[in-house]
Design a protein around this motif. Structure first.
Motif, PDB file in Angstrom:
ATOM      1  N   LYS A  11      45.644  27.031  -5.373  1.00  0.00           N
ATOM      2  CA  LYS A  11      46.184  26.023  -4.447  1.00  0.00           C
ATOM      3  C   LYS A  11      47.682  26.259  -4.242  1.00  0.00           C
ATOM      4  O   LYS A  11      48.341  26.861  -5.107  1.00  0.00           O
ATOM      5  CB  LYS A  11      45.892  24.601  -4.932  1.00  0.00           C
ATOM      6  N   GLU A  58      50.835  21.637  -4.193  1.00  0.00           N
ATOM      7  CA  GLU A  58      49.631  21.025  -4.773  1.00  0.00           C
ATOM      8  C   GLU A  58      49.488  21.368  -6.255  1.00  0.00           C
ATOM      9  O   GLU A  58      48.973  20.559  -7.040  1.00  0.00           O
ATOM     10  CB  GLU A  58      48.388  21.477  -4.022  1.00  0.00           C
ATOM     11  N   ASP A  72      46.817  14.419  11.344  1.00  0.00           N
ATOM     12  CA  ASP A  72      47.437  14.812  10.070  1.00  0.00           C
ATOM     13  C   ASP A  72      46.464  14.589   8.908  1.00  0.00           C
ATOM     14  O   ASP A  72      46.350  15.416   8.009  1.00  0.00           O
ATOM     15  CB  ASP A  72      48.706  13.989   9.808  1.00  0.00           C
ATOM     16  N   TRP A 122      44.840  17.638   6.601  1.00  0.00           N
ATOM     17  CA  TRP A 122      45.105  17.593   5.156  1.00  0.00           C
ATOM     18  C   TRP A 122      43.800  17.435   4.380  1.00  0.00           C
ATOM     19  O   TRP A 122      43.550  18.112   3.383  1.00  0.00           O
ATOM     20  CB  TRP A 122      46.102  16.468   4.897  1.00  0.00           C
ATOM     21  N   GLY A 159      43.525  21.049   3.075  1.00  0.00           N
ATOM     22  CA  GLY A 159      44.292  20.970   1.837  1.00  0.00           C
ATOM     23  C   GLY A 159      43.411  21.494   0.703  1.00  0.00           C
ATOM     24  O   GLY A 159      42.183  21.312   0.729  1.00  0.00           O
ATOM     25  N   THR A 160      44.020  22.170  -0.261  1.00  0.00           N
ATOM     26  CA  THR A 160      43.278  22.772  -1.379  1.00  0.00           C
ATOM     27  C   THR A 160      42.147  23.668  -0.853  1.00  0.00           C
ATOM     28  O   THR A 160      41.132  23.867  -1.507  1.00  0.00           O
ATOM     29  CB  THR A 160      42.714  21.702  -2.341  1.00  0.00           C
ATOM     30  N   LEU A 206      48.113  26.822  10.876  1.00  0.00           N
ATOM     31  CA  LEU A 206      47.989  26.894   9.411  1.00  0.00           C
ATOM     32  C   LEU A 206      48.167  28.334   8.937  1.00  0.00           C
ATOM     33  O   LEU A 206      47.536  29.248   9.473  1.00  0.00           O
ATOM     34  CB  LEU A 206      46.616  26.367   8.971  1.00  0.00           C
ATOM     35  N   ASP A 228      50.122  27.463   3.855  1.00  0.00           N
ATOM     36  CA  ASP A 228      49.555  26.105   3.910  1.00  0.00           C
ATOM     37  C   ASP A 228      48.179  26.080   3.259  1.00  0.00           C
ATOM     38  O   ASP A 228      47.753  25.057   2.733  1.00  0.00           O
ATOM     39  CB  ASP A 228      49.397  25.660   5.373  1.00  0.00           C
ATOM     40  N   SER A 234      43.905   9.764   4.769  1.00  0.00           N
ATOM     41  CA  SER A 234      42.892  10.814   4.596  1.00  0.00           C
ATOM     42  C   SER A 234      41.916  10.472   3.463  1.00  0.00           C
ATOM     43  O   SER A 234      42.058   9.453   2.798  1.00  0.00           O
ATOM     44  CB  SER A 234      43.600  12.138   4.333  1.00  0.00           C
TER      45      SER A 234
END
Ligand code: NAD
Length: 486
Positions: free
Chosen positions: A91, A95, A264, A268, A272-273, A305, A315, A433
């Motif tokens: 990650k 993070e 957003d 995310w 994300g991750t 991204l 990202d 989120s």
């Protein structure tokens, strides 16, 4: 390359065979670990049973001091530990640091429990009699963790386990053993006596299943996939079992939503991750009135991204390993066969010729009964489902067998409140989120995401303690409940 050992009764223990932990961004080996066996688990249980005798009698505020000291060490070493999380799990660094912060937060929170561990007192139906409950430890517990939060999830289990007075055999995922070792070492440095937490590394099929089946283990706290969770319940016998399993989380975007804010949250939540959170948003359920516009916004945002090594400017980091990249790609092929429209991504990728990367991927025209809309992909793949109304959107949200996290973006209070009531999930976010849990609130899911256990918050203590009911009769005579009062 550095070589490490297991920790049983405070001693460093090797094994005949070993395995290697890799950096998924560049495929370079990080560390060698022993491939433990069922015998190592048995030795760890023996050590834990012995340590438990004393540890369970240490007053909880004194146990809590160790958690506080561990939190201080984690805080001091946050930068290097965050980098380790990024290197071992993949990650991005922000993070990775967040993973360590979550461990700090839960250690501090659970240290506070050392001065609470509340039971309750109540009335008695008989005179001169006191009735109350107290918390007792479970005994020796088996802690089995996944790789996606390699510091935070072990901490979510270790902190309440320790403060409640249990001893533990801890088996981390084989992709992230070094993060697990570091957290156990930090507990040792903070003063945890030998044997209270024993670390056994190795395969789930041997080390993990011995923990599950062994009668010396009184309780299991498992976080991982649904399939292994099912193995745990079928094989644990009569034990206290807490399961935190997978998710197929969704975000509803209504036609009155603040679309920028929703965008957003979806980016995310989905990427994300690298989509490898149990709470990742792998479905976005968009109201027909804004579907085309929101899809355009998503594609624009996804194009920005940057894939890459999480220690550099990126990202989206890599997937955890080669098998994960193949699994994600397999699902992309399934989606295309099922007739969903691939709007972006859909390919594995390399950065500087290396790494288990996968392009952020968007499927649109997804029907709720497609496999890509039902099964946990655990990668950067987002399915867009169109909904004609709030009811339709909630039906789509609830059409899966999982029930971990969910979200709705709307400016209408009624839509928000109806969603909060009707969505079948352990977590519901409004205008936020699907990810971002705070440690002082309970965390867990419904349906096939778990068996009712919750981690975090006061409820997190339940998994690691037993309730003992105590009656103290000071009347000086035999009083018979239900008979003397009937
Ligand atoms: P996994 O189920 O493959 O492995 C989890 C752990 O179980 C590992 O330590 C593994 O070695 C061990 N294991 C494997 N086979 C075993 C067996 N037969 N007996 C005992 N232990 C065994 O999961 P993973 O790939 O490490 O993690 C990803 C999964 O975890 C996803 O499904 C994700 O949603 C889930 N997850 C859930 C939560 C939550 O809180 N609900 C949090 C994070 C991850």
């Amino acid at each position: 390359m550095a070589s490490f050992k297991m920790i049983i009764n405070g001693k460093r223990i090797g094994a005949k065979e070993s395995f290697v932990s890799l950096n998924p961004a560049n495929e370079k080996p990080i560390a060698i670990f022993p491939k433990g066996t069922a015998d190592d688990v048995k030795a760890a249980i023996g050590a834990a049973e012995e340590a438990y005798e004393k540890w369970s009698r240490v007053p909880p505020p004194a146990r809590a001091q160790i958690l506080l000291r561990a939190a201080q060490i984690l805080r001091r070493e946050k930068q290097s530990l965050g980098r380790l999380v990024t290197m071992e799990m993949g990650k991005v660094l922000a993070e990775g640091l967040g993973d360590v912060q979550e461990a700090i937060d839960i250690f501090e929170y659970m240290a506070g429990e050392g001065r609470r561990l509340f039971g309750h007192t109540t009335t008695s139906e008989l005179p001169d009699k006191l009735a109350m409950t107290v918390r007792a430890p479970v005994g020796v517990m088996g802690l089995i963790t996944p790789w996606n939060f390699p510091m935070a999830i072990p901490a979510w289990k270790l902190a309440p386990c320790i403060v409640c007075g249990n001893a533990a055999v801890f088996k981390p995922a084989s992709d992230t053993p070094l993060c697990a070792l570091r957290i156990v070492e930090i507990l040792e440095r903070a003063g945890l006596p030998p044997g209270v937490v024993n670390l056994v590394t190795g395969p789930g099929g041997s080390v993990g299943s011995e923990i599950v089946k062994n009668k010396g283990i009184r309780g299991i706290s498992f976080t991982g996939s649904r399939d292994v969770g099912e193995f745990v319940v079928k094989n644990a016998g009569i034990k206290k079992v807490g399961l935190e399993l997978g998710g197929k989380n969704g975000i509803i975007v209504m036609d009155d939503a603040d679309l920028r804010l929703a965008l957003d949250g979806v980016i995310w939540g989905a990427f994300g991750t690298t989509g490898q959170r149990c709470t990742a948003a792998s479905r976005v359920i968009v109201h027909s009135g804004v579907k085309e516009k929101f899809e355009r916004m998503l594609l624009e945002s996804m194009a920005k991204l940057r894939l890459g090594d999480g220690l550099k400017k990126a990202d989206v980091g890599p997937l955890i390993n080669k098998a994960a990249a193949e699994k994600v790609h397999g699902y992309v092929e399934v989606g295309m066969e099922e007739g969903a429209r691939l709007a972006s991504g859909g390919h594995p990728a390399k950065v500087n010729g290396k790494g288990f990367f996968y392009q952020p991927t968007l499927f649109t025209d997804v029907a709720t009964d497609m496999r890509i809309a039902q099964e946990e992909i655990f990668g950067p793949v987002l399915c867009l489902i169109e909904a004609a109304s709030l009811d339709h959107a909630i039906d789509a949200m609830n059409s899966v067998t999982y029930g971990l996290s969910s979200s709705i973006y709307t400016k209408d209070i009624r839509s928000a409140m109806v969603a909060v009531r009707a969505i079948e999930a352990g977590l519901v976010y409004v205008n936020s989120s699907t990810i971002g849990s705070e440690v002082h609130l309970p965390f867990g899911g419904v349906k096939q995401t778990g068996n009712g256990a919750r981690e975090g918050g006061i409820e997190g203590i339940n998994e690691f303690s037993e309730t003992k009911t105590v009656y103290i009769d000071y009347s000086g005579k035999l009083q018979k409940a239900q008979i003397d009062t009937g």
